[in-house]
Design a protein around this motif. Structure first.
Motif, PDB file in Angstrom:
ATOM      1  N   ALA A  28     -38.504  -6.102 -17.358  1.00 37.98           N
ATOM      2  CA  ALA A  28     -39.922  -6.424 -17.409  1.00 37.98           C
ATOM      3  C   ALA A  28     -40.107  -7.898 -17.079  1.00 37.98           C
ATOM      4  CB  ALA A  28     -40.498  -6.111 -18.785  1.00 37.98           C
ATOM      5  N   TYR A  29     -41.317  -8.233 -16.628  1.00 42.04           N
ATOM      6  CA  TYR A  29     -41.641  -9.641 -16.425  1.00 42.04           C
ATOM      7  C   TYR A  29     -43.087  -9.904 -16.846  1.00 42.04           C
ATOM      8  CZ  TYR A  29     -44.362  -8.835 -12.086  1.00 42.04           C
ATOM      9  OH  TYR A  29     -45.298  -8.437 -11.174  1.00 42.04           O
ATOM     10  N   GLU A  30     -43.332 -11.130 -17.269  1.00 38.07           N
ATOM     11  CA  GLU A  30     -44.672 -11.603 -17.584  1.00 38.07           C
ATOM     12  C   GLU A  30     -44.926 -12.879 -16.804  1.00 38.07           C
ATOM     13  OE1 GLU A  30     -44.856 -12.327 -21.735  1.00 38.07           O
ATOM     14  OE2 GLU A  30     -44.275 -10.295 -22.323  1.00 38.07           O
ATOM     15  N   VAL A  31     -46.165 -13.127 -16.451  1.00 42.30           N
ATOM     16  CA  VAL A  31     -46.559 -14.353 -15.763  1.00 42.30           C
ATOM     17  C   VAL A  31     -47.580 -15.071 -16.623  1.00 42.30           C
ATOM     18  CG1 VAL A  31     -47.509 -15.363 -13.667  1.00 42.30           C
ATOM     19  CG2 VAL A  31     -46.144 -13.284 -13.523  1.00 42.30           C
ATOM     20  N   ASN A  32     -47.234 -16.300 -17.019  1.00 37.60           N
ATOM     21  CA  ASN A  32     -48.115 -17.136 -17.842  1.00 37.60           C
ATOM     22  C   ASN A  32     -48.583 -16.411 -19.101  1.00 37.60           C
ATOM     23  OD1 ASN A  32     -47.882 -19.214 -15.994  1.00 37.60           O
ATOM     24  ND2 ASN A  32     -49.728 -18.643 -14.870  1.00 37.60           N
ATOM     25  N   GLY A  33     -47.663 -15.661 -19.718  1.00 40.90           N
ATOM     26  CA  GLY A  33     -47.963 -14.995 -20.974  1.00 40.90           C
ATOM     27  C   GLY A  33     -48.879 -13.800 -20.847  1.00 40.90           C
ATOM     28  N   GLY A  34     -49.057 -13.269 -19.640  1.00 44.98           N
ATOM     29  CA  GLY A  34     -49.921 -12.107 -19.449  1.00 44.98           C
ATOM     30  C   GLY A  34     -49.255 -10.818 -19.864  1.00 44.98           C
ATOM     31  N   LEU A  35     -49.874  -9.718 -19.499  1.00 42.64           N
ATOM     32  CA  LEU A  35     -49.333  -8.410 -19.848  1.00 42.64           C
ATOM     33  C   LEU A  35     -48.002  -8.177 -19.143  1.00 42.64           C
ATOM     34  CD1 LEU A  35     -52.577  -6.234 -19.657  1.00 42.64           C
ATOM     35  CD2 LEU A  35     -51.396  -7.031 -21.727  1.00 42.64           C
ATOM     36  N   PRO A  36     -47.032  -7.566 -19.833  1.00 40.73           N
ATOM     37  CA  PRO A  36     -45.726  -7.327 -19.199  1.00 40.73           C
ATOM     38  C   PRO A  36     -45.813  -6.249 -18.128  1.00 40.73           C
ATOM     39  CG  PRO A  36     -45.788  -6.358 -21.386  1.00 40.73           C
ATOM     40  CD  PRO A  36     -47.057  -7.141 -21.250  1.00 40.73           C
ATOM     41  N   VAL A  37     -45.047  -6.458 -17.066  1.00 40.95           N
ATOM     42  CA  VAL A  37     -44.892  -5.476 -15.987  1.00 40.95           C
ATOM     43  C   VAL A  37     -43.498  -4.890 -16.130  1.00 40.95           C
ATOM     44  CG1 VAL A  37     -44.860  -5.101 -13.503  1.00 40.95           C
ATOM     45  CG2 VAL A  37     -46.447  -6.769 -14.494  1.00 40.95           C
ATOM     46  N   THR A  38     -43.394  -3.590 -16.366  1.00 35.05           N
ATOM     47  CA  THR A  38     -42.114  -2.948 -16.657  1.00 35.05           C
ATOM     48  C   THR A  38     -41.595  -2.193 -15.442  1.00 35.05           C
ATOM     49  OG1 THR A  38     -43.195  -0.980 -17.534  1.00 35.05           O
ATOM     50  CG2 THR A  38     -42.686  -2.753 -19.095  1.00 35.05           C
ATOM     51  N   ASP A  39     -40.269  -1.992 -15.435  1.00 34.85           N
ATOM     52  CA  ASP A  39     -39.620  -1.259 -14.356  1.00 34.85           C
ATOM     53  C   ASP A  39     -38.276  -0.752 -14.879  1.00 34.85           C
ATOM     54  OD1 ASP A  39     -39.631  -0.200 -11.838  1.00 34.85           O
ATOM     55  OD2 ASP A  39     -39.906  -2.105 -10.807  1.00 34.85           O
ATOM     56  N   THR A  40     -37.630   0.109 -14.125  1.00 37.19           N
ATOM     57  CA  THR A  40     -36.318   0.643 -14.502  1.00 37.19           C
ATOM     58  C   THR A  40     -35.351   0.496 -13.337  1.00 37.19           C
ATOM     59  OG1 THR A  40     -37.297   2.259 -16.009  1.00 37.19           O
ATOM     60  CG2 THR A  40     -35.032   2.659 -15.298  1.00 37.19           C
ATOM     61  N   VAL A  41     -34.183  -0.055 -13.633  1.00 37.16           N
ATOM     62  CA  VAL A  41     -33.120  -0.194 -12.638  1.00 37.16           C
ATOM     63  C   VAL A  41     -32.102   0.911 -12.886  1.00 37.16           C
ATOM     64  CG1 VAL A  41     -31.344  -1.698 -11.671  1.00 37.16           C
ATOM     65  CG2 VAL A  41     -33.453  -2.686 -12.589  1.00 37.16           C
ATOM     66  N   GLU A  42     -31.885   1.755 -11.893  1.00 35.46           N
ATOM     67  CA  GLU A  42     -30.847   2.790 -11.984  1.00 35.46           C
ATOM     68  C   GLU A  42     -29.708   2.398 -11.049  1.00 35.46           C
ATOM     69  OE1 GLU A  42     -30.180   7.633 -11.630  1.00 35.46           O
ATOM     70  OE2 GLU A  42     -32.205   6.775 -11.584  1.00 35.46           O
ATOM     71  N   LEU A  43     -28.525   2.171 -11.613  1.00 37.62           N
ATOM     72  CA  LEU A  43     -27.388   1.695 -10.835  1.00 37.62           C
ATOM     73  C   LEU A  43     -26.943   2.751  -9.832  1.00 37.62           C
ATOM     74  CD1 LEU A  43     -25.231  -0.070 -13.574  1.00 37.62           C
ATOM     75  CD2 LEU A  43     -26.858  -1.108 -11.978  1.00 37.62           C
ATOM     76  N   GLU A  44     -26.848   2.355  -8.580  1.00 35.38           N
ATOM     77  CA  GLU A  44     -26.393   3.285  -7.545  1.00 35.38           C
ATOM     78  C   GLU A  44     -24.876   3.409  -7.523  1.00 35.38           C
ATOM     79  OE1 GLU A  44     -27.991   2.010  -3.855  1.00 35.38           O
ATOM     80  OE2 GLU A  44     -30.085   2.383  -4.431  1.00 35.38           O
ATOM     81  N   GLU A  45     -24.178   2.387  -8.011  1.00 35.60           N
ATOM     82  CA  GLU A  45     -22.721   2.427  -8.088  1.00 35.60           C
ATOM     83  C   GLU A  45     -22.265   1.670  -9.320  1.00 35.60           C
ATOM     84  OE1 GLU A  45     -21.824  -1.304  -5.053  1.00 35.60           O
ATOM     85  OE2 GLU A  45     -21.739   0.766  -4.293  1.00 35.60           O
ATOM     86  N   LYS A  46     -20.991   1.821  -9.653  1.00 31.97           N
ATOM     87  CA  LYS A  46     -20.452   1.184 -10.849  1.00 31.97           C
ATOM     88  C   LYS A  46     -20.610  -0.337 -10.758  1.00 31.97           C
ATOM     89  CE  LYS A  46     -16.080   1.834 -11.468  1.00 31.97           C
ATOM     90  NZ  LYS A  46     -14.752   2.282 -11.900  1.00 31.97           N
ATOM     91  N   LEU A  47     -21.077  -0.946 -11.858  1.00 35.17           N
ATOM     92  CA  LEU A  47     -21.244  -2.399 -11.923  1.00 35.17           C
ATOM     93  C   LEU A  47     -20.069  -2.976 -12.701  1.00 35.17           C
ATOM     94  CD1 LEU A  47     -23.082  -4.790 -11.188  1.00 35.17           C
ATOM     95  CD2 LEU A  47     -24.227  -4.479 -13.385  1.00 35.17           C
TER      96      LEU A  47
END
Length: 265
Positions: free
Chosen positions: A166-185
């Motif tokens: 997730a990220y916020e800009v200047n303390g605003g509402l959070p923007v969420t997302d999901t990272v799905e790994l395509e290969e082993k990290l």
């Protein structure tokens, strides 16, 4: 007269060795007769005790379940530097390096030293950096942040694993997302992610990005978030007047003063 030869001999393997030294001086009146120009000696190299353990590095999620078992011989004496214990086996209390000194007490007192490193395997995913945006004169109304996620742990993370970000800009509402790994990290490696929802960076000013990550089984939370400031400097404001129709041989346009440079296209 003592003399040391430049050439060396390999006597690293255990066994009995014969060494013969002689002189080659024909001026010696006894050179072709029975003489004392040659000398031989025998010497023995004893075998060091065998100290074969489980390997140089032992990786485990539970270090306190590891038991180090060097090669056992009833004529050997064992000394573990961690706590001074003298048992033939050692129960590991925690991750770390465990040297052992083995002495062949029943033989010639030869000594061998070996060690094993017990490494704790743990999961630790965190936000490594904000790759985009960067300081700029001015961007658009929908800019998609790009971040780097790093495997700070010692264990690999399998393909298909999902990491919430997730990220916020200047303390605003959070923007969420999901990272799905395509290969082993692998441990120490990083993966980039571009958010699917953008943010408005068209106005000049300072933007503070707060970025977060959440991963199931993460054992270290101190690197799960970062804050980065990105500045939009703003484009210069210039006015050369409205559109005009001029009936003349020449006409002057004035872009104003106070700018570093001008380029008329």
């Amino acid at each position: 007269l003592d003399h040391t030869f430049d050439a060396t001999v390999d006597v690293s393997n255990p066994g009995t060795y014969n060494l013969t030294a002689y002189t080659l001086a024909e001026d010696d009146p006894y050179f072709y007769l029975v003489n004392n120009d040659t000398l031989s000696l025998y010497f023995e190299v004893y075998a060091n005790p065998t100290v074969t353990m489980l390997g140089d590095t032992i990786r485990t999620h539970m270090p306190d379940t590891v038991i180090l078992t060097p090669y056992y011989d009833p004529g050997y004496e064992y000394y573990w530097q961690y706590d001074g214990s003298t048992d033939a086996v050692f129960h590991v209390p925690e991750e770390g390096s465990y040297p052992v000194t083995v002495t062949d007490a029943a033989g010639y007192g030869c000594v061998s030293v070996d060690s094993a490193y017990v490494e704790l395997l743990f999961n630790d995913v965190g936000v490594d950096s904000l790759i985009y945006p960067v300081d700029h004169c001015g961007l658009g109304t929908a800019e998609y942040p790009v971040i780097s996620l790093r495997n700070f742990g010692t264990d690999s993370i399998v393909a298909g694993s999902k990491i919430a970000v997730a990220y916020e800009v200047n303390g605003g509402l959070p923007v969420t997302d999901t990272v799905e790994l395509e290969e082993k990290l692998l441990a120490g490696d990083a993966v980039e992610h571009t958010f699917s929802t953008g943010t408005d960076l068209s106005a000049s000013g300072m933007y503070r990005f707060s970025i977060y990550s959440v991963f199931d089984g993460d054992t270290v939370t101190s690197n799960n978030s970062i804050e980065r400031d990105v500045e939009m400097y703003g484009h210069p404001t210039v006015d050369i007047g409205p559109d005009r129709t001029i009936q003349d041989l020449s006409y002057e346009l004035d872009a104003g003063t106070g700018f570093t440079s001008y380029l008329w296209s």
